[in-house]
Write a protein that holds these residues in place. Structure first.
Motif, PDB file in Angstrom:
ATOM      1  N   VAL A 118       0.829  -1.202   0.000  1.00 56.14           N
ATOM      2  CA  VAL A 118       0.000   0.000   0.000  1.00 56.14           C
ATOM      3  C   VAL A 118       0.869   1.260   0.000  1.00 56.14           C
ATOM      4  O   VAL A 118       1.615   1.490   0.954  1.00 56.14           O
ATOM      5  CB  VAL A 118      -0.934   0.034   1.229  1.00 56.14           C
ATOM      6  N   PRO A 119       0.779   2.087  -1.048  1.00 56.64           N
ATOM      7  CA  PRO A 119       1.432   3.399  -1.016  1.00 56.64           C
ATOM      8  C   PRO A 119       0.466   4.413  -0.409  1.00 56.64           C
ATOM      9  O   PRO A 119      -0.702   4.475  -0.788  1.00 56.64           O
ATOM     10  CB  PRO A 119       1.692   3.693  -2.489  1.00 56.64           C
ATOM     11  N   ILE A 120       0.951   5.209   0.529  1.00 58.94           N
ATOM     12  CA  ILE A 120       0.106   6.185   1.207  1.00 58.94           C
ATOM     13  C   ILE A 120       0.699   7.574   1.006  1.00 58.94           C
ATOM     14  O   ILE A 120       1.816   7.856   1.449  1.00 58.94           O
ATOM     15  CB  ILE A 120      -0.008   5.887   2.713  1.00 58.94           C
ATOM     16  N   ILE A 132       5.132  10.479   1.854  1.00 59.18           N
ATOM     17  CA  ILE A 132       4.784   9.266   1.120  1.00 59.18           C
ATOM     18  C   ILE A 132       5.305   8.081   1.914  1.00 59.18           C
ATOM     19  O   ILE A 132       6.412   8.129   2.450  1.00 59.18           O
ATOM     20  CB  ILE A 132       5.370   9.279  -0.314  1.00 59.18           C
ATOM     21  N   ALA A 133       4.501   7.033   2.031  1.00 55.41           N
ATOM     22  CA  ALA A 133       4.908   5.855   2.807  1.00 55.41           C
ATOM     23  C   ALA A 133       4.607   4.579   2.040  1.00 55.41           C
ATOM     24  O   ALA A 133       3.604   4.489   1.323  1.00 55.41           O
ATOM     25  CB  ALA A 133       4.200   5.839   4.158  1.00 55.41           C
ATOM     26  N   HIS A 134       5.474   3.608   2.210  1.00 51.07           N
ATOM     27  CA  HIS A 134       5.314   2.278   1.618  1.00 51.07           C
ATOM     28  C   HIS A 134       4.939   1.312   2.742  1.00 51.07           C
ATOM     29  O   HIS A 134       5.725   1.083   3.653  1.00 51.07           O
ATOM     30  CB  HIS A 134       6.635   1.854   0.952  1.00 51.07           C
ATOM     31  N   ALA A 135       3.719   0.788   2.690  1.00 53.51           N
ATOM     32  CA  ALA A 135       3.223  -0.074   3.764  1.00 53.51           C
ATOM     33  C   ALA A 135       2.861  -1.450   3.216  1.00 53.51           C
ATOM     34  O   ALA A 135       1.746  -1.683   2.737  1.00 53.51           O
ATOM     35  CB  ALA A 135       2.012   0.559   4.445  1.00 53.51           C
ATOM     36  N   GLY A 136       3.844  -2.362   3.264  1.00 51.33           N
ATOM     37  CA  GLY A 136       3.532  -3.763   3.041  1.00 51.33           C
ATOM     38  C   GLY A 136       2.974  -4.331   4.340  1.00 51.33           C
ATOM     39  O   GLY A 136       2.690  -3.587   5.282  1.00 51.33           O
ATOM     40  N   TRP A 137       2.842  -5.631   4.444  1.00 51.13           N
ATOM     41  CA  TRP A 137       2.255  -6.143   5.685  1.00 51.13           C
ATOM     42  C   TRP A 137       3.198  -5.922   6.860  1.00 51.13           C
ATOM     43  O   TRP A 137       2.750  -5.632   7.976  1.00 51.13           O
ATOM     44  CB  TRP A 137       1.833  -7.598   5.543  1.00 51.13           C
ATOM     45  N   PHE A 175      -5.369 -10.865  -1.098  1.00 51.44           N
ATOM     46  CA  PHE A 175      -4.234 -10.930  -0.184  1.00 51.44           C
ATOM     47  C   PHE A 175      -4.401 -12.068   0.816  1.00 51.44           C
ATOM     48  O   PHE A 175      -4.767 -11.876   1.965  1.00 51.44           O
ATOM     49  CB  PHE A 175      -4.036  -9.596   0.534  1.00 51.44           C
ATOM     50  N   GLU A 176      -4.099 -13.272   0.333  1.00 53.08           N
ATOM     51  CA  GLU A 176      -4.122 -14.468   1.183  1.00 53.08           C
ATOM     52  C   GLU A 176      -2.818 -14.561   1.949  1.00 53.08           C
ATOM     53  O   GLU A 176      -1.733 -14.375   1.377  1.00 53.08           O
ATOM     54  CB  GLU A 176      -4.313 -15.704   0.313  1.00 53.08           C
ATOM     55  N   LEU A 209      -5.224  -4.840   3.965  1.00 52.18           N
ATOM     56  CA  LEU A 209      -4.132  -3.920   4.303  1.00 52.18           C
ATOM     57  C   LEU A 209      -4.583  -2.462   4.294  1.00 52.18           C
ATOM     58  O   LEU A 209      -4.101  -1.652   5.092  1.00 52.18           O
ATOM     59  CB  LEU A 209      -2.974  -4.092   3.309  1.00 52.18           C
ATOM     60  N   GLN A 210      -5.487  -2.129   3.390  1.00 55.19           N
ATOM     61  CA  GLN A 210      -5.951  -0.750   3.316  1.00 55.19           C
ATOM     62  C   GLN A 210      -6.697  -0.358   4.596  1.00 55.19           C
ATOM     63  O   GLN A 210      -6.449   0.710   5.163  1.00 55.19           O
ATOM     64  CB  GLN A 210      -6.843  -0.552   2.096  1.00 55.19           C
TER      65      GLN A 210
END
Length: 262
Positions: A118-120, A132-137, A175-176, A209-210
């Protein structure tokens, strides 16, 4: 190069947020056509050409395009004009291992590269602070979005003014995850009924994730109505956006950027 404009739920006329589209997607080329990420195996010249094309469309100098070397960390870096004018070596050192950027410098595009994470994009348009943030799990579990808000506040933002918009990323149906990932979210204090469901056929867990990042932002003081969720799934639309789950890790990345217009 086609850019999708990302909308804020609020008045941010001086600020532009966007994401790139792949362009002409060749089924035999997981990097086609527009990839700005330099560390996933693509041809260096093609990456450079894509970056120059983006700068041309934005009307900025190449040095005013700043992106980190992401590592799924929760490291947030704030910078001023000194980074923009720094040598390539200094910039590389400052941006290595960083997954979120914060600045108040107008005319500089900051961005992250994603292919399901997820890019925020965040902005306090009143005080002129963007991030700007990069949010994987992993970044989500580590609450990188909250850390980013904290750094924004440190350079003059007010959390109640912050607008946030999320770019294309993997939807919860796609997203399993394994139960070990679910356990990480539970250990980190997430309300699982709000962010997780199980596929009734497979019994596999799926994480939203969102929504998880929306909850993190709200806990950090960002008003819920100020947060805009993405309209597209990277895995469902891998012909339009890059998806590591669909194309493999050795593939291109969607670039999500934000800039304060001069």
């Amino acid at each position: 190069m086609t850019l999708d404009e990302l909308k804020f739920n609020g008045d941010a006329r001086a600020i532009r947020a966007f994401q790139t589209q792949r362009g002409v997607a060749d089924a035999n080329d997981p990097y086609s056509q527009w990839n700005l990420c330099h560390y996933t195996g693509d041809d260096a010249k093609r990456v450079l050409d894509a970056r120059f094309e983006l700068c041309r469309q934005l009307g900025i100098d190449y040095r005013n395009l700043i992106m980190p070397r992401q590592t799924h960390s929760c490291r947030v870096t704030a910078f001023d004009e000194k980074l923009v004018s720094a040598s390539s070596q200094v910039r590389k050192q400052m941006l290595d291992g960083v997954d979120a950027l914060v600045t108040t410098v107008p005319g500089v595009c900051i961005g992250v590269n994603t292919a399901d994470c997820v890019p925020i994009a965040l902005a306090d348009p009143i005080n002129g602070v963007i991030a700007i943030a990069h949010a994987g799990w992993r970044g989500t579990v580590g609450r990188i979005a909250e850390d980013t808000v904290m750094v924004m506040k440190a350079v003059g933002a007010n959390a109640s003014n912050i607008l946030a918009t999320m770019g294309v990323s993997i939807c919860h149906d796609c997203f399993e995850v394994g139960d070990e990932v679910v356990a990480q979210f539970e250990k980190a204090g997430f309300d699982l009924p709000l962010i997780m469901h199980r596929n009734t056929t497979t019994g596999k867990a799926h994480i939203n994730l969102q929504e998880a990042n929306r909850q993190v932002l709200i806990a950090a003081g960002v008003p819920g109505p100020n947060i805009t969720l993405p309209r597209h799934c990277s895995r469902c639309e891998s012909d339009r956006y890059f998806s590591a789950r669909r194309l493999g890790v050795k593939s291109g990345r969607t670039f999500t950027g934000i800039i304060i217009n001069n």
